[in-house]
Design an enzyme around this catalytic site. Structure first.
Site, PDB file in Angstrom:
ATOM      1  N   LYS A  88     -32.642  89.300  27.216  1.00  0.00           N
ATOM      2  CA  LYS A  88     -34.096  89.296  27.284  1.00  0.00           C
ATOM      3  C   LYS A  88     -34.630  90.397  28.193  1.00  0.00           C
ATOM      4  CE  LYS A  88     -35.246  84.428  26.362  1.00  0.00           C
ATOM      5  NZ  LYS A  88     -35.955  83.244  26.919  1.00  0.00           N
TER       6      LYS A  88
ATOM      7  N   TRP B  73     -36.593  83.494  35.805  1.00  0.00           N
ATOM      8  CA  TRP B  73     -37.539  84.069  34.846  1.00  0.00           C
ATOM      9  C   TRP B  73     -37.285  83.610  33.411  1.00  0.00           C
ATOM     10  CZ3 TRP B  73     -34.547  86.508  38.451  1.00  0.00           C
ATOM     11  CH2 TRP B  73     -35.211  86.960  39.598  1.00  0.00           C
ATOM     12  N   ASP B  74     -36.420  82.624  33.205  1.00  0.00           N
ATOM     13  CA  ASP B  74     -36.070  82.157  31.860  1.00  0.00           C
ATOM     14  C   ASP B  74     -35.420  83.269  31.048  1.00  0.00           C
ATOM     15  OD1 ASP B  74     -35.821  80.489  29.667  1.00  0.00           O
ATOM     16  OD2 ASP B  74     -37.868  80.809  28.963  1.00  0.00           O
ATOM     17  N   MET B  75     -34.565  84.045  31.689  1.00  0.00           N
ATOM     18  CA  MET B  75     -33.883  85.138  31.009  1.00  0.00           C
ATOM     19  C   MET B  75     -32.538  84.667  30.458  1.00  0.00           C
ATOM     20  SD  MET B  75     -35.853  87.690  30.930  1.00  0.00           S
ATOM     21  CE  MET B  75     -37.412  88.180  31.651  1.00  0.00           C
TER      22      MET B  75
END
Length: 776
Positions: free
Chosen positions: A486, A458-460
């Site tokens: 995030k 999730w691009d965290m």
């Protein structure tokens, strides 16, 4: 004519609700819009027939809609208003004599308001009463008070003079806390602008969309130092704001860069050098063309003895070298005479990306002392000139912190590209993605790792500088690390070992990743968390009934099983989105009160995987650098904010808060919606709906916090104890940076904010550096 127009409008609206409502039902959503459609269509038909029963039917529509709205959202004005935005005004319109007379009444006056109009009058009155109640009901602020400081609070331990600001977070502990107390809740509203300096560095044709002012200046002795998006370095007199010198590294423009920004500079005092020697005090600036430059803080001249004529080439030993695809946007850490730096990699362009290596250079000579490669973590001795680091490893694009007493540097890491598909990740990548690593300052050896998201899809990335603070616990004083993420968790860890100080539990996570991939069975959740509650139909929003219905259609057409729902070809709702509950601005920590001041934001995104047929075609981008194409992977990814057809978020406000929590217990004592839509709405009305901020807060010992990063253009001051907004000052552009404070040579506590705007957020661009102080 009025009756006919009313009937046509009613039927058209009913048909629109019928079509949309049926689609919502087909997708498994609420029956509300379809039922509402029946009421509108029946009302419209009766109006065409000039039957007074139209008023009876519409009164039932209004009462049913009000009952359902109160059941779902209570007296929440910003939720209630769009639900009644068409229904209530139309009911009032039907009561007007020019409509009522044509439905069988022969006279204006009292006779026109009797009989069949009474139920509709009652319904309109109830909607009005509900609106008034909602306006005076504060349904989102959580008001409370933080406890006072301990009688023997540990306080801040550092070598930075109280009136100065030597690093991005003031010290290498990254707390963004100043021990100055000249400003307090009683006098801060009297702050006035003392000076404004305009750098002259404006956006240029051909710049990336994300060209942004994100810098927090340094204050050393009597001088402020800052960098601009195009890497100009400017020195200002800290009392007057007059320019002392500037340096232009002549960074060439590039269409390949994803970001064009400079968050700050780093400072080093060479105590072994004679007082008058050049470059005894030096500044380090990372550039957009992947250089690390050393400058004399007194003159702005390049320190020729550092690296190759004053600069180190960060492209050295990098795999997959392509101009514009590797650079540093964040200042390095300077600790124990070492300059420790990572770098940013363009998001999701190709599986063949540069390395995420962390390197340490001698602060005087520029010699490479060690390199920590996440793909080869045990070998930290400098590699040979003809070797390359591991490709496509998790990178450190944000700011690190350091504890020189413990001999550790704390590095927040991102993900391996592609962010949304992880079927090709190595064992080391799985270990280090979206984690915090503690490295030995002297050798680069790994001491511990704490992962905040398992198998991140999730691009965290861990986006912010960890803040270091000593916390009083039942077992004694613990040197801790506070890490905002995030996904909304704030992890509080023992910075000696990486073990949690506040509990962390593993919770089951949704399964069913894309073909060739898998999802982690559990994810870690901190006891101190601002994760949003799982979205339901009632949480969906829109400025009107129609775009709210469109958001229902979109929501029910996406895959969503709560936080950590895997990306999909169907399209997945990611909440919180990759903008993050927290981002690079991080949090501010008061080491005396042992509290954290944070700025939670809530904006969902959608993530749609698009199968790739080959490694050449583009699916989601039109031009370089082809972000999110993921060349070499099975899927490209389309990332979009979850918004209505008119561009408003599909979830109800507030979208942004300020919050205060006790780090000893993990308890949040207050949380208040923050910011207005003045600078985002078509009409500049200062509705306090709560907007996201990008750029961190700053705390002072006087009990006042400052924040400028909201999407409206203000610097704000807050009471740390209660979170109450004390005052605000209008900025000439977006203030998406972290403020700082210092003591001028005449003894005034100055607050400095940068107002330059943010490209991808669409805030107004500028180039202003503004200083505030109390009147003399």
């Amino acid at each position: 004519m009025a009756v006919v127009i009313s009937a046509v409008l009613c039927i058209v609206l009913g048909l629109a609700l019928a079509v949309g409502g049926w689609k919502v039902i087909a997708l498994g959503g609420t029956w509300y819009f379809a039922i509402l459609a029946v009421g509108f269509l029946l009302t419209g038909g009766l109006l065409l027939a000039r039957r007074r029963a139209a008023l009876w039917v519409y009164s039932l529509v209004m009462l049913g809609a009000l009952g359902w709205a109160l059941y779902e959202v209570g007296f929440d004005w910003w939720q209630l208003a769009p639900r009644g935005s068409i229904i209530a005004p139309f009911g009032l319109w039907l009561l007007m004599p020019w409509v009522a007379q044509r439905l069988g009444w022969q006279h204006f006056g009292a006779r026109a308001w009797g009989g069949s109009a009474i139920p509709l009058m009652f319904a309109v009155a109830l909607w009005g009463a509900a609106a008034v109640q909602a306006i005076v009901t504060d349904s989102h602020d959580f008001k409370g008070m933080l406890p006072p400081p301990l009688a023997q609070a540990p306080g801040a331990e550092d070598s930075v003079p109280d009136g100065e600001w030597h690093a991005y977070g003031r010290t290498q502990h990254g707390t963004r806390y100043s021990p100055l107390d000249q400003l307090n809740p009683g006098n801060v509203a009297r702050l006035e602008k003392v000076w404004q300096f305009n750098t002259g560095d404006q956006r240029r044709p051909g710049d990336p969309e994300e060209t942004t002012y994100e810098v927090t200046p340094l204050k050393i002795d009597e001088t402020l130092y800052l960098c601009t998006p195009h890497n100009l370095v400017v020195a200002l007199d800290a009392e007057t704001g007059q320019e002392r010198w500037r340096f232009d590294p002549q960074v060439p423009q590039s269409i390949n860069r994803q970001h064009q920004t400079c968050r700050g500079l780093s400072y080093h005092l060479d105590e072994a050098a004679p007082d008058a020697q050049a470059c005894r005090q030096r500044l380090f600036m990372p550039t957009a063309d992947a250089r690390l430059i050393a400058l004399d803080a007194d003159t702005g001249e390049v320190c020729e003895g550092f690296g190759d004529e004053g600069a180190v080439n960060l492209w050295a030993n990098m795999p997959h070298q392509k101009e514009g695809f590797y650079y540093s946007t964040s200042p390095p850490v300077v600790a124990r005479g070492r300059v420790i730096i990572g770098g940013a990699v363009n998001d999701n362009v190709s599986v063949n990306a540069p390395s995420g290596v962390i390197r340490a250079y001698d602060a005087v000579s520029g010699e490479l002392l060690w390199n920590w490669d996440p793909g080869n973590p045990d070998q930290t001795e400098p590699i040979a000139e003809d070797e390359t680091y591991s490709e496509s490893t998790p990178n450190n694009w944000s700011i690190s912190s350091a504890d020189e007493a413990l001999g550790l540097v704390y590095v927040p890491l991102g993900n391996q590209v592609p962010d949304q598909w992880g079927g090709n990740r190595s064992e080391n990548t799985e270990r280090f993605s979206s984690s915090i690593v503690a490295l030995d300052i002297d050798t680069g050896q790994l001491r511990w790792v704490f992962q905040t998201v398992h198998h991140d899809l999730w691009d965290m990335d861990v986006p912010a500088q960890p803040s270091l603070v000593d916390i009083d616990t039942e077992g004694g004083l613990v040197p801790a690390l506070v890490a905002p993420t995030k996904q909304g968790d704030i992890y509080v860890l023992d910075r000696r070992t990486g073990e949690p100080v506040l509990p962390v539990r593993e919770v089951p996570a949704p399964q069913g990743a894309a073909e060739g991939d898998e999802a982690a069975p559990t994810q870690p959740v901190s006891a101190l968390t601002y994760e949003p509650p799982e979205l339901e139909d009632k949480d969906l929003w829109g400025a009107t009934l129609i775009d709210q219905m469109m958001c229902h259609i979109a929501f029910n057409g996406l895959r969503y099983e709560g936080r950590y729902t895997p990306p999909s070809t169907q399209g997945t709702l990611v909440h919180p989105g990759n903008f993050g509950v927290f981002n690079w601005g991080g949090v501010a920590v008061d080491p005396v009160r042992q509290m954290v001041f944070s700025t939670p934001a809530y904006l969902p995104f959608t993530s749609t995987l698009i199968p790739r047929e080959n490694d050449e075609a583009t699916y989601v981008s039109d031009s370089e650098p082809h972000l999110n194409e993921n060349f070499g992977a099975p899927f490209a990814v389309e990332l979009q904010p979850f918004v209505s057809p008119i561009g408003l978020p599909c979830i109800a406000p507030p979208w942004g808060y300020v919050a205060g929590a006790d780090l000893r217990t993990g308890r949040t004592h207050w949380m208040r919606k923050n910011g207005t839509v003045r600078d985002r709405a078509p009409v500049p009305l200062p509705f306090k709906m709560g907007v996201p901020s990008l750029g961190g807060p700053m705390l002072t010992a006087g009990g006042v916090a400052f924040l400028s990063g909201t999407l409206d253009y203000y610097l704000r001051a807050y009471d740390v104890t209660t979170g109450k907004e004390l005052a605000k000052w209008r900025l000439p552009a977006g203030g998406q940076a972290t403020p700082m404070t210092y003591l001028s040579r005449t003894g005034r506590q100055m607050v400095v904010v940068v107002a330059g705007g943010h490209g991808s957020l669409g805030t107004k661009a500028g180039d202003a550096i503004i200083a505030y102080a109390l009147p003399r």
